[in-house]
Scaffold this motif. Structure first.
Motif, PDB file in Angstrom:
ATOM      1  N   GLU A  25      10.583 -93.274 -19.838  1.00 54.39           N
ATOM      2  CA  GLU A  25      11.933 -93.004 -20.544  1.00 54.39           C
ATOM      3  C   GLU A  25      12.734 -94.409 -20.754  1.00 54.39           C
ATOM      4  O   GLU A  25      12.612 -94.834 -19.778  1.00 54.39           O
ATOM      5  N   ALA A  26      13.832 -93.374 -21.593  1.00 59.25           N
ATOM      6  CA  ALA A  26      13.952 -95.210 -21.882  1.00 59.25           C
ATOM      7  C   ALA A  26      13.725 -96.625 -21.745  1.00 59.25           C
ATOM      8  O   ALA A  26      14.357 -97.353 -21.022  1.00 59.25           O
ATOM      9  N   PRO A  27      12.355 -96.763 -22.510  1.00 61.61           N
ATOM     10  CA  PRO A  27      12.016 -98.223 -22.053  1.00 61.61           C
ATOM     11  C   PRO A  27      12.035 -99.309 -23.394  1.00 61.61           C
ATOM     12  O   PRO A  27      13.524 -98.860 -24.214  1.00 61.61           O
ATOM     13  N   ILE A  28      12.883-100.455 -23.053  1.00 64.01           N
ATOM     14  CA  ILE A  28      12.696-101.502 -24.304  1.00 64.01           C
ATOM     15  C   ILE A  28      10.953-102.051 -24.369  1.00 64.01           C
ATOM     16  O   ILE A  28      10.174-102.534 -24.490  1.00 64.01           O
ATOM     17  N   VAL A  29      11.592-102.261 -25.891  1.00 61.39           N
ATOM     18  CA  VAL A  29      10.556-103.379 -26.729  1.00 61.39           C
ATOM     19  C   VAL A  29      10.096-103.672 -26.934  1.00 61.39           C
ATOM     20  O   VAL A  29      11.570-104.688 -27.308  1.00 61.39           O
ATOM     21  N   LEU A  30       9.585-105.244 -26.293  1.00 64.66           N
ATOM     22  CA  LEU A  30       9.820-106.800 -26.768  1.00 64.66           C
ATOM     23  C   LEU A  30       8.553-106.999 -27.445  1.00 64.66           C
ATOM     24  O   LEU A  30       7.479-107.323 -26.788  1.00 64.66           O
ATOM     25  N   GLY A  31       8.783-107.575 -29.155  1.00 62.42           N
ATOM     26  CA  GLY A  31       7.742-108.207 -29.656  1.00 62.42           C
ATOM     27  C   GLY A  31       7.563-109.584 -29.908  1.00 62.42           C
ATOM     28  O   GLY A  31       8.585-110.921 -28.886  1.00 62.42           O
ATOM     29  N   ILE A  32       6.345-110.134 -29.973  1.00 62.86           N
ATOM     30  CA  ILE A  32       6.294-111.756 -29.994  1.00 62.86           C
ATOM     31  C   ILE A  32       6.593-111.879 -31.316  1.00 62.86           C
ATOM     32  O   ILE A  32       4.937-111.386 -31.534  1.00 62.86           O
ATOM     33  N   PRO A  33       7.085-113.144 -31.205  1.00 62.72           N
ATOM     34  CA  PRO A  33       7.119-113.400 -32.887  1.00 62.72           C
ATOM     35  C   PRO A  33       5.669-114.739 -33.656  1.00 62.72           C
ATOM     36  O   PRO A  33       5.023-114.967 -32.086  1.00 62.72           O
ATOM     37  N   ARG A  34       5.528-114.284 -34.714  1.00 67.51           N
ATOM     38  CA  ARG A  34       6.090-113.462 -35.277  1.00 67.51           C
ATOM     39  C   ARG A  34       5.893-112.233 -35.826  1.00 67.51           C
ATOM     40  O   ARG A  34       6.095-110.901 -35.605  1.00 67.51           O
ATOM     41  N   GLY A  35       3.967-112.073 -35.852  1.00 61.65           N
ATOM     42  CA  GLY A  35       3.300-110.235 -36.121  1.00 61.65           C
ATOM     43  C   GLY A  35       4.054-109.787 -35.004  1.00 61.65           C
ATOM     44  O   GLY A  35       3.901-108.429 -35.624  1.00 61.65           O
TER      45      GLY A  35
END
Length: 212
Positions: A25-35
């Motif tokens: 429910e309502a997650p936040i998605v955090l990417g590791i730069p760059r790929g």
């Protein structure tokens, strides 16, 4: 022959499908730069949720900048392979200087990403994404940094990982979603038909930020 992904977008859509099955429910998605940001932007769109960025920088071995002996984040969260650091000739003075250099660079990048680098994670489910796991050092540093921001649940999602790296992450993440764990792992790129280098400009465009 092992399973492959057409490109990062293909991997992102397949990861998003697997994450959807978890009914978070309502997650936040955090990417590791760059790929990782290429994947996180697509996953956030597929899931209809917020996206962010978590910056982590590799610590380079002396005279072997391509060899990562660990990683660090802007707030100083650290993952260090002490055995590898020692064997590569990284003494305490070198490590202190390299860590300070990479923290400064990580903070510079974090400022560029602005609000995407500082979302409120308290009592939320945070999904950290990268395009692949080789040593796992960058992921560990990122997870340790985010843990200090008190998310309710910390998930690491990745298309491909080495068994060593996945084992390393088990004590750092609450859950790990990895589509392919291959004992024959050699490099992340071998699992993508297209694994072109991602530029800073591409990352900025994916986040809807302008470049000067």
């Amino acid at each position: 022959m092992h399973e492959t992904f057409a490109d990062r977008a293909d991997a992102a859509h397949r990861l998003a499908s697997a994450l959807r099955d978890l009914e978070i429910e309502a997650p936040i998605v955090l990417g590791i730069p760059r790929g990782g940001v290429v994947l996180s932007a697509i996953i956030a769109q597929d899931l209809g949720c917020e996206q962010g960025v978590v910056v982590a920088r590799k610590l380079r071995a002396p005279r072997q900048p391509e060899l990562a002996i660990g990683a660090v984040t802007p707030d100083g969260a650290l993952c260090l392979d002490e055995e590898l650091a020692q064997s590569s000739g990284a003494d305490e003075r070198y490590l202190a200087e390299e860590k300070a250099h990479q923290i400064a660079e990580a903070r510079r990048r974090e400022r560029i990403f602005g609000r995407f680098a500082h979302p409120n994670l308290a009592d939320r489910t945070a999904i950290v994404v990268d395009d692949g796991l080789a040593t796992g050092a960058t992921a560990v540093a990122a997870l340790r940094s985010l843990r200090n921001r008190h998310p309710a649940r910390l998930i690491f999602a990745v298309p491909i990982g080495s068994p060593y790296a996945i084992d390393l992450l088990r004590s750092e993440a609450d859950d790990i979603l990895c589509l392919i764990i291959d004992s024959r792992f050699h490099s992340v790129g071998q699992y993508y038909d297209d694994f072109h280098p991602v530029t800073d400009d591409e990352v900025m465009e994916l986040l809807g930020l302008t470049t000067n």
